[in-house]
Design a protein around this motif. Structure first.
Motif, PDB file in Angstrom:
ATOM      1  N   ALA A 177      20.694 -14.999  43.358  1.00  0.00           N
ATOM      2  CA  ALA A 177      20.296 -13.809  44.118  1.00  0.00           C
ATOM      3  C   ALA A 177      19.822 -12.710  43.166  1.00  0.00           C
ATOM      4  CB  ALA A 177      21.461 -13.316  44.970  1.00  0.00           C
ATOM      5  N   CYS A 178      20.593 -12.485  42.100  1.00  0.00           N
ATOM      6  CA  CYS A 178      20.227 -11.428  41.152  1.00  0.00           C
ATOM      7  C   CYS A 178      18.932 -11.788  40.425  1.00  0.00           C
ATOM      8  CB  CYS A 178      21.362 -11.206  40.152  1.00  0.00           C
ATOM      9  SG  CYS A 178      22.784 -10.374  40.883  1.00  0.00           S
ATOM     10  N   ALA A 179      18.771 -13.066  40.099  1.00  0.00           N
ATOM     11  CA  ALA A 179      17.582 -13.476  39.342  1.00  0.00           C
ATOM     12  C   ALA A 179      16.323 -13.395  40.190  1.00  0.00           C
ATOM     13  CB  ALA A 179      17.771 -14.898  38.812  1.00  0.00           C
ATOM     14  N   SER A 180      16.457 -13.659  41.480  1.00  0.00           N
ATOM     15  CA  SER A 180      15.260 -13.716  42.322  1.00  0.00           C
ATOM     16  C   SER A 180      15.126 -12.505  43.245  1.00  0.00           C
ATOM     17  CB  SER A 180      15.256 -15.016  43.134  1.00  0.00           C
ATOM     18  OG  SER A 180      16.442 -15.114  43.887  1.00  0.00           O
ATOM     19  N   GLY A 181      16.098 -11.593  43.209  1.00  0.00           N
ATOM     20  CA  GLY A 181      16.018 -10.388  44.032  1.00  0.00           C
ATOM     21  C   GLY A 181      16.215 -10.637  45.516  1.00  0.00           C
TER      22      GLY A 181
ATOM     23  N   GLY B 200      25.828  -8.506  36.351  1.00  0.00           N
ATOM     24  CA  GLY B 200      25.693  -7.990  37.716  1.00  0.00           C
ATOM     25  C   GLY B 200      26.088  -9.023  38.762  1.00  0.00           C
ATOM     26  N   HIS B 201      25.760 -10.280  38.488  1.00  0.00           N
ATOM     27  CA  HIS B 201      26.083 -11.329  39.466  1.00  0.00           C
ATOM     28  C   HIS B 201      27.595 -11.512  39.613  1.00  0.00           C
ATOM     29  CE1 HIS B 201      25.906 -13.380  35.594  1.00  0.00           C
ATOM     30  NE2 HIS B 201      26.737 -14.253  36.094  1.00  0.00           N
ATOM     31  N   VAL B 202      28.341 -11.222  38.533  1.00  0.00           N
ATOM     32  CA  VAL B 202      29.811 -11.331  38.614  1.00  0.00           C
ATOM     33  C   VAL B 202      30.344 -10.232  39.535  1.00  0.00           C
ATOM     34  CG1 VAL B 202      31.966 -11.227  37.302  1.00  0.00           C
ATOM     35  CG2 VAL B 202      29.984 -12.403  36.343  1.00  0.00           C
ATOM     36  N   SER B 203      29.807  -9.016  39.364  1.00  0.00           N
ATOM     37  CA  SER B 203      30.221  -7.906  40.246  1.00  0.00           C
ATOM     38  C   SER B 203      29.838  -8.215  41.688  1.00  0.00           C
ATOM     39  CB  SER B 203      29.535  -6.598  39.836  1.00  0.00           C
ATOM     40  OG  SER B 203      29.685  -6.381  38.476  1.00  0.00           O
ATOM     41  N   MET B 204      28.654  -8.781  41.860  1.00  0.00           N
ATOM     42  CA  MET B 204      28.205  -9.100  43.217  1.00  0.00           C
ATOM     43  C   MET B 204      29.107 -10.165  43.836  1.00  0.00           C
ATOM     44  SD  MET B 204      24.488 -10.399  44.475  1.00  0.00           S
ATOM     45  CE  MET B 204      23.832  -9.853  46.041  1.00  0.00           C
ATOM     46  N   ARG B 205      29.426 -11.181  43.052  1.00  0.00           N
ATOM     47  CA  ARG B 205      30.313 -12.246  43.544  1.00  0.00           C
ATOM     48  C   ARG B 205      31.646 -11.658  44.000  1.00  0.00           C
ATOM     49  NH1 ARG B 205      34.189 -14.622  40.393  1.00  0.00           N
ATOM     50  NH2 ARG B 205      33.104 -14.392  38.414  1.00  0.00           N
ATOM     51  N   LYS B 206      32.214 -10.771  43.185  1.00  0.00           N
ATOM     52  CA  LYS B 206      33.516 -10.210  43.531  1.00  0.00           C
ATOM     53  C   LYS B 206      33.416  -9.318  44.774  1.00  0.00           C
ATOM     54  CE  LYS B 206      36.147  -8.979  39.952  1.00  0.00           C
ATOM     55  NZ  LYS B 206      36.484  -8.373  38.654  1.00  0.00           N
ATOM     56  N   HIS B 207      32.327  -8.572  44.867  1.00  0.00           N
ATOM     57  CA  HIS B 207      32.147  -7.692  46.023  1.00  0.00           C
ATOM     58  C   HIS B 207      32.018  -8.515  47.314  1.00  0.00           C
ATOM     59  CE1 HIS B 207      30.759  -4.375  48.466  1.00  0.00           C
ATOM     60  NE2 HIS B 207      29.698  -5.095  48.816  1.00  0.00           N
ATOM     61  N   VAL B 208      31.161  -9.541  47.260  1.00  0.00           N
ATOM     62  CA  VAL B 208      30.943 -10.373  48.455  1.00  0.00           C
ATOM     63  C   VAL B 208      32.242 -11.074  48.839  1.00  0.00           C
ATOM     64  CG1 VAL B 208      29.729 -12.412  49.335  1.00  0.00           C
ATOM     65  CG2 VAL B 208      28.475 -10.683  48.041  1.00  0.00           C
TER      66      VAL B 208
ATOM     67  N   GLY C 110      26.044  -9.294  57.343  1.00  0.00           N
ATOM     68  CA  GLY C 110      24.806  -8.563  57.039  1.00  0.00           C
ATOM     69  C   GLY C 110      24.398  -8.736  55.590  1.00  0.00           C
ATOM     70  N   PRO C 111      23.123  -8.481  55.295  1.00  0.00           N
ATOM     71  CA  PRO C 111      22.634  -8.745  53.936  1.00  0.00           C
ATOM     72  C   PRO C 111      23.203  -7.780  52.898  1.00  0.00           C
ATOM     73  CG  PRO C 111      20.946  -7.660  55.256  1.00  0.00           C
ATOM     74  CD  PRO C 111      22.076  -7.957  56.182  1.00  0.00           C
ATOM     75  N   ILE C 112      23.464  -8.310  51.726  1.00  0.00           N
ATOM     76  CA  ILE C 112      23.887  -7.483  50.586  1.00  0.00           C
ATOM     77  C   ILE C 112      22.841  -7.706  49.487  1.00  0.00           C
ATOM     78  CG2 ILE C 112      25.671  -7.130  48.827  1.00  0.00           C
ATOM     79  CD1 ILE C 112      27.723  -8.096  50.927  1.00  0.00           C
ATOM     80  N   TYR C 113      22.167  -6.625  49.104  1.00  0.00           N
ATOM     81  CA  TYR C 113      21.045  -6.762  48.174  1.00  0.00           C
ATOM     82  C   TYR C 113      21.515  -6.683  46.715  1.00  0.00           C
ATOM     83  CZ  TYR C 113      18.016  -6.616  52.188  1.00  0.00           C
ATOM     84  OH  TYR C 113      17.408  -6.933  53.371  1.00  0.00           O
ATOM     85  N   PRO C 114      20.873  -7.450  45.853  1.00  0.00           N
ATOM     86  CA  PRO C 114      21.354  -7.529  44.459  1.00  0.00           C
ATOM     87  C   PRO C 114      21.020  -6.315  43.608  1.00  0.00           C
ATOM     88  CG  PRO C 114      19.447  -8.954  44.748  1.00  0.00           C
ATOM     89  CD  PRO C 114      19.778  -8.384  46.099  1.00  0.00           C
ATOM     90  N   ASP C 115      20.127  -5.431  44.091  1.00  0.00           N
ATOM     91  CA  ASP C 115      19.738  -4.309  43.221  1.00  0.00           C
ATOM     92  C   ASP C 115      20.884  -3.328  42.972  1.00  0.00           C
ATOM     93  OD1 ASP C 115      19.750  -3.471  45.814  1.00  0.00           O
ATOM     94  OD2 ASP C 115      17.679  -2.762  45.866  1.00  0.00           O
ATOM     95  N   ARG C 116      21.958  -3.451  43.767  1.00  0.00           N
ATOM     96  CA  ARG C 116      23.140  -2.603  43.536  1.00  0.00           C
ATOM     97  C   ARG C 116      23.953  -3.088  42.343  1.00  0.00           C
ATOM     98  NH1 ARG C 116      26.241  -3.210  49.011  1.00  0.00           N
ATOM     99  NH2 ARG C 116      27.915  -2.363  47.732  1.00  0.00           N
TER     100      ARG C 116
END
Lengths: 86, 263
Positions: free
Chosen positions: B182-186, B231-239, B219-225
């Motif tokens: 997700a982070c790599a492809s936006g 960043g993908h580790v933070s995103m994984r933990k958040h999701v 709902g969608p969670i966008y990777p730009d946050r």
């Protein structure tokens, strides 16, 4: 074999916090892939996390490829830190 | 309800569902080729899209088959919550979770699966035709390339980030793959929670039991946050946190009586 307890604590805390490992599974002889269930992406993330935590360069370190167990990891970080301080 | 009556319902359910699933599969094998041909001739759909559409219909038929015994509640499952492209991440509690994807409002989605479903020879040709990805047989580079191509075509990818079914009903450890992609492809991550499929048919049990299953899209969670190298580790933990909270809330609903009696 004895390890630097600070290294053990930081590595184990990273694995518990970032990869949801059970603390009791984190024995020095535990193999990262077969015992702890880490995949190749987890290993890459772990290297980055430990780089940031210890301020050492691990990603380009050839010896990281030989790490199989937690004991190997503790030892390698200890050796690299010693080399940096020498 | 007595234990005998509950047992009888379970027996009827298993006879009903398993026999109709076999019939559905046979009908599917017979109906797929002419349907695919018609869709190719009239809509000019590529083979993969046609097969993914037919698999989605197959899931809907399965939902109709189990309907007398399985009530599916859908929350936030409108099409607006599934922007395309997107990576849908689903918690995994039962081997039947993939069938519930027939309840999604979108059909053009490629599953990423482990190696073992590809060994179910009766499904393998359809999985190959649909462009499903075997994450255990692909290199990271190939997976990344495939997902970027899917995202570029405006489609969805479905992933089970736990990698295997939960044995105790809790949300297991997430692997990073979906989030790194997700982070790599936006592309946004679309968390989808399924609650109750473990009571329907949990790992290790030989029979199904009636259950109520709830599906909730967060709902969608966008990777730009989530920027930076990790960043993908933070995103994984958040999701994962969002899904854990949602599943906990969904679990508060009282269980269906049959399951309580059969333990």
């Amino acid at each position: 074999m004895s390890f630097d307890q600070h290294i053990v604590q930081v590595v184990n805390a990273s694995l518990v916090d970032e990869f949801e490992m059970e603390p009791e599974a984190l024995k020095p002889e535990a193999r990262l892939v077969t015992d702890l269930g880490m995949d190749s992406l987890d290993l890459m993330d772990m290297v980055l996390l430990l780089q940031n935590a210890f301020g050492v360069e691990l990603r380009e370190e050839k010896r990281i490829r030989e790490v199989r167990t937690l004991a190997d990891l503790y030892t390698l970080i200890g050796v690299i830190k010693q080399e940096m301080n020498a | 309800m007595s234990k005998v009556a509950a047992g009888l319902i379970v027996a009827v359910m298993n006879l009903w569902v398993i026999s109709l699933m076999v019939l559905e599969f046979i009908a599917g094998v017979l109906v797929f080729p002419p349907c695919a041909l018609v869709m190719k001739l009239y809509d000019h759909w590529p083979a993969g899209k046609t097969v993914r559409f037919l698999i989605w219909i197959y899931g809907k038929v399965w939902l109709a088959i189990v309907f007398p015994f399985v009530r599916v509640h859908r929350e936030n499952m409108s099409i607006e919550n599934f922007p395309n492209p997107g990576i849908i991440v689903v918690n995994h509690r039962s081997v039947l979770d993939a069938y519930f994807m027939g309840a999604l409002p979108i059909y053009d989605a490629n599953f990423t699966v482990r190696a073992w479903p590809f060994r179910l020879w009766w499904y393998t040709p359809f999985m190959h035709l649909a462009g499903y990805m075997n994450v255990e047989a692909m290199s990271w580079e190939d997976l990344d390339r495939n997902v970027r191509a899917i995202a570029g075509a405006g489609r969805h990818v479905i992933m089970f980030p736990e990698g295997h079914r939960s044995r105790d009903g809790s949300l297991g450890r997430f692997h990073s793959g979906a989030f790194k992609l997700a982070c790599a492809s936006g592309v946004p991550i679309i968390p989808l929670c399924i609650e109750g499929s473990d009571r329907l048919w949990p790992p290790g049990r030989l029979w199904m039991s009636p259950a109520r299953v709830r599906m909730r899209c967060l709902g969608p969670i966008y990777p730009d946050r989530f920027d930076g190298e990790l960043g993908h580790v933070s995103m994984r933990k958040h999701v994962q946190d969002c899904m854990r909270c949602a599943l906990e809330e969904m679990r508060q609903e009282p269980e269906i009586v049959w399951n309580q009696q059969l333990g």
